[in-house]
Design a protein around this motif. Structure first.
Motif, PDB file in Angstrom:
ATOM      1  N   VAL A 135       0.858  -1.176   0.000  1.00  0.00           N
ATOM      2  CA  VAL A 135       0.000   0.000   0.000  1.00  0.00           C
ATOM      3  C   VAL A 135       0.895   1.226   0.000  1.00  0.00           C
ATOM      4  CG1 VAL A 135      -1.699   1.305   1.287  1.00  0.00           C
ATOM      5  CG2 VAL A 135      -1.799  -1.187   1.257  1.00  0.00           C
ATOM      6  N   ARG A 146      -3.113  12.343   8.992  1.00  0.00           N
ATOM      7  CA  ARG A 146      -3.969  11.323   8.411  1.00  0.00           C
ATOM      8  C   ARG A 146      -3.192  10.025   8.223  1.00  0.00           C
ATOM      9  NH1 ARG A 146      -7.592   9.728   4.440  1.00  0.00           N
ATOM     10  NH2 ARG A 146      -6.066   9.506   2.799  1.00  0.00           N
TER      11      ARG A 146
ATOM     12  N   THR B  96     -14.606  -0.897   3.511  1.00  0.00           N
ATOM     13  CA  THR B  96     -13.217  -0.881   3.950  1.00  0.00           C
ATOM     14  C   THR B  96     -12.672   0.541   3.968  1.00  0.00           C
ATOM     15  OG1 THR B  96     -12.395  -1.104   1.696  1.00  0.00           O
ATOM     16  CG2 THR B  96     -12.844  -3.121   2.910  1.00  0.00           C
ATOM     17  N   ASN B 124      -6.438  11.330  -5.615  1.00  0.00           N
ATOM     18  CA  ASN B 124      -6.097  11.430  -4.203  1.00  0.00           C
ATOM     19  C   ASN B 124      -6.818  12.597  -3.548  1.00  0.00           C
ATOM     20  OD1 ASN B 124      -4.763  10.155  -2.187  1.00  0.00           O
ATOM     21  ND2 ASN B 124      -2.844  11.274  -2.448  1.00  0.00           N
ATOM     22  N   ALA B 128      -9.210  11.997  -0.464  1.00  0.00           N
ATOM     23  CA  ALA B 128      -8.793  12.500   0.843  1.00  0.00           C
ATOM     24  C   ALA B 128      -9.914  13.321   1.470  1.00  0.00           C
ATOM     25  CB  ALA B 128      -7.531  13.340   0.706  1.00  0.00           C
ATOM     26  N   ASP B 131     -11.948  11.116   3.229  1.00  0.00           N
ATOM     27  CA  ASP B 131     -11.218  10.291   4.175  1.00  0.00           C
ATOM     28  C   ASP B 131     -11.159   8.826   3.738  1.00  0.00           C
ATOM     29  OD1 ASP B 131      -9.615  10.378   6.350  1.00  0.00           O
ATOM     30  OD2 ASP B 131     -11.150   9.649   7.707  1.00  0.00           O
ATOM     31  N   LEU B 132     -11.030   8.656   2.445  1.00  0.00           N
ATOM     32  CA  LEU B 132     -10.836   7.303   1.930  1.00  0.00           C
ATOM     33  C   LEU B 132      -9.357   7.109   1.634  1.00  0.00           C
ATOM     34  CD1 LEU B 132     -13.834   7.140  -0.546  1.00  0.00           C
ATOM     35  CD2 LEU B 132     -13.606   5.982   1.646  1.00  0.00           C
ATOM     36  N   GLN B 133      -8.880   5.925   1.890  1.00  0.00           N
ATOM     37  CA  GLN B 133      -7.478   5.657   1.619  1.00  0.00           C
ATOM     38  C   GLN B 133      -7.305   5.113   0.206  1.00  0.00           C
ATOM     39  OE1 GLN B 133      -4.745   6.319   3.316  1.00  0.00           O
ATOM     40  NE2 GLN B 133      -3.538   5.468   1.623  1.00  0.00           N
ATOM     41  N   VAL B 135      -5.306   2.929  -2.414  1.00  0.00           N
ATOM     42  CA  VAL B 135      -4.356   1.829  -2.514  1.00  0.00           C
ATOM     43  C   VAL B 135      -3.928   1.710  -3.966  1.00  0.00           C
ATOM     44  CG1 VAL B 135      -4.024  -0.645  -2.281  1.00  0.00           C
ATOM     45  CG2 VAL B 135      -5.402   0.591  -0.613  1.00  0.00           C
ATOM     46  N   ARG B 340     -15.281  10.868  -8.672  1.00  0.00           N
ATOM     47  CA  ARG B 340     -16.635  11.173  -8.188  1.00  0.00           C
ATOM     48  C   ARG B 340     -17.640  10.134  -8.650  1.00  0.00           C
ATOM     49  NH1 ARG B 340     -16.449  15.984 -10.254  1.00  0.00           N
ATOM     50  NH2 ARG B 340     -15.018  17.428  -9.206  1.00  0.00           N
TER      51      ARG B 340
END
Lengths: 369, 369
Positions: A135, A146, B96, B124, B128, B131-133, B135, B340
């Motif tokens: 990741v 964050r 997740t 990104n 962000a 608040d999603l990461q 990968v 989006r």
DNA sequence: TTGAAAGCGCTACCAC
DNA sequence: GTGGTAGCGCTTTCAA
């Protein structure tokens, strides 16, 4: 959103034969099976005619499972298209089977510098062999918190940190979290609390400088990297040590940021400071590209008027004109080593040990000296 | 492992003052607190003097929680240094909170092409904010199955796919999985089953060619991208359509691979095929850099002898000499839009809808035409 | 507004 | 070898 952009899902704005046309959206709605209730281990077990426990064992390596059960489960898995739920699994195993590559850099730089690509590939190679997922955590300064939160939540089993700066206290943070980690490049602080690999940047830079001196250069400047990175500081120290020992000027330093542009600016500054410069030790090949460009624009020939040594040797050095004398650091080996050190920690399931491994730099002579 | 490398954890091999010295490893073993048993919600609840349910509610937005309970929980969270276990959480929420950026490319290319950087940053940015990461899934052809497995296991809530090739049947695979996804760039197949954004590559390339024609160029070649990408195919079609319409030669095509080297080779091939070439439509700026280099090495001046148009306009075009006329595609907007579209699907928790959005290209004139 | 309790899907222990 | 079962840590009813 640009005004010409039709609302998503209704129309598409297409530029055809010189003008805008609206085209109705083509929607092919597949039989809405929803997010497709994934099959569970229970169903697999039932279909295979065994218990959940046996099914689980069969799926995870097949220890203490009869041949017949094994095949029955495999069959059931295939027909059901089963794949284990990773959340459920890691809830009990306490492993996520993924590892973060932490890069505390604004993303532009990451992608322009071959250093990262090489690191990434080496790390990926080691991880893939163990079936761990990498990741990539790109953390610009502004969302460092964050990133720390993410690490603290244990989404991952461990972290490899590259290009770490002075003011991110990553080493301490990770050590405090007790999260397995390995650094590529010596951290500024907390170096006695985490594992890291590095090259002897000071020795490399000293060797570069001594090479110029042995070639008869007497006014040797240094294009340094960002002040807040240990590699840059060490390389600067190496240059300084060599010029001081030889009794030469040690005030000809300008800082770049490890980019071509940075190298250009630093060179202009140095040239303005002292016209007699006949040698330049540059802290990265990428900067050296800019250095050479500015030198030639200023009418200095490389190496006749000014000899230049770079640092890294990751491909750029040999591609430019003239091919660059440089100091090679074995990035691939370093990153691989870091990955292995991380895996060791993860396997032993304990707090990081402050192991360090230092790789040797090598002088690579080409045409710029 | 190089022979000079001491076993990890015992010695460090350091190159000092021109020779190798072994330095005993410095180990500072922190009080081995193990992998630091993370506090659980239970402990937080107990410390705060409330039930687990209330603690959970307080932590997740604080709906239907009294002010006093709220603060008590917050306090407990702080003193305990609590952070929720994501595995446990996603086991029940079935989310997740992370999203994959799938890049089916050998990693070298990814990092040398500004296209990806721009895409990555835009995606990104959108993620962000929620608040999603993100990968990053770099899948070289050889471990495509590993990637598909990862996606199938639902480690992630959705995927954005860029730079997708003809033989990876990603669109179908993802559609079959019912996994929310959005493509940047039209997929070869399954385009009616997934959402995607694209630019009108054919129109852009046609415009580029028509520009050359309007400047009086009559022997116009095309340096195409890889055959297995829709963007390359569309751009080639645009060029062909324009030259055919104008009654010019349409056989002067050579394929590159979207890299500088590829551009160089293609240009050499075209020059060998036809010396009279006076215009080149190139499918990417990066390739155009190589094109210009080879043209000048062959003694052709740009634009006097050969006019060149690139594609992308992501920075390289304006930095090279001469500054490149090119076709700009709004990568940032496209990637944002894709992100989006993906979030929409995730929020609605249903199978992907085949929405498509096509962005317009723009001609940007500089000095190479 | 609160808390008891029922799982989420899986692994691992243990007795058979 | 096998299967019952006890959780892993959390969210989310539902009844109070």
């Amino acid at each position: 959103m640009p005004t010409w952009l039709a609302p998503v899902g209704c129309w598409t704005c297409r530029w055809t034969r010189g003008r805008w046309v609206n085209v109705p959206r083509v929607t092919h709605q597949p039989p809405d099976q929803g997010p497709g209730q994934a099959p569970t281990l229970d169903e697999v077990a039932r279909l295979a005619g065994v218990s959940r426990a046996t099914a689980s064992r069969a799926i995870n390596g097949g220890n203490r499972v009869s041949q017949s059960a094994q095949t029955a489960v495999a069959e059931a898995v295939r027909t059901l298209g089963y794949s284990p739920n990773p959340a459920a699994r890691s809830l009990v195993t306490r492993r996520t089977d993924s590892v973060a590559l932490v890069v505390p850099e604004p993303d532009e730089r990451v992608f322009s510098d071959p250093f990262f690509v090489h690191t990434l590939r080496a790390v990926n190679r080691v991880l893939a062999a163990r079936d761990l997922q990498l990741v990539l955590l790109l953390a610009r300064p502004e969302d460092e918190s964050r990133m720390l939160r993410y690490l603290g939540e244990r989404h991952i089993d461990g972290a490899i940190v590259v290009s770490h700066h002075q003011n991110d206290r990553l080493a301490e943070h990770l050590a405090a979290l007790g999260l397995p980690c390995a650094f590529v490049g010596r951290p500024w602080t907390g170096e006695d609390r985490v594992a890291y690999v590095d090259t002897d940047n000071e020795a490399g830079s000293r060797a570069a400088t001594e090479l110029l001196i042995s070639r008869g250069r007497r006014v040797i400047g240094h294009v340094a990297g960002p002040d807040d990175m240990t590699a840059a500081a060490d390389r600067r120290a190496g240059w300084r040590s060599a010029v001081t020992t030889a009794g030469l000027r040690d005030d000809l330093v300008a800082c770049g940021d490890f980019t071509e542009i940075g190298g250009e600016e630093a060179t202009r500054a140095l040239l303005a400071q002292c016209e007699e410069i006949d040698g330049l030790v540059v802290a990265s090949d990428l900067m050296a590209v800019g250095v050479v460009r500015v030198l030639e624009a200023a009418g200095r020939r490389v190496p006749d008027d000014v000899a230049v040594v770079g640092y890294d040797d990751l491909g750029v050095a040999e591609r430019i004109t003239p091919p660059l004398t440089t100091i090679r650091q074995p990035i691939g080996d370093m990153a691989e080593q870091a990955a292995r050190m991380l895996l060791d920690q993860i396997d032993e399931r304990r707090a990081p040990r402050a192991v360090r491994v230092v790789f040797p730099p090598t002088v690579v002579e080409r045409a710029s000296t």
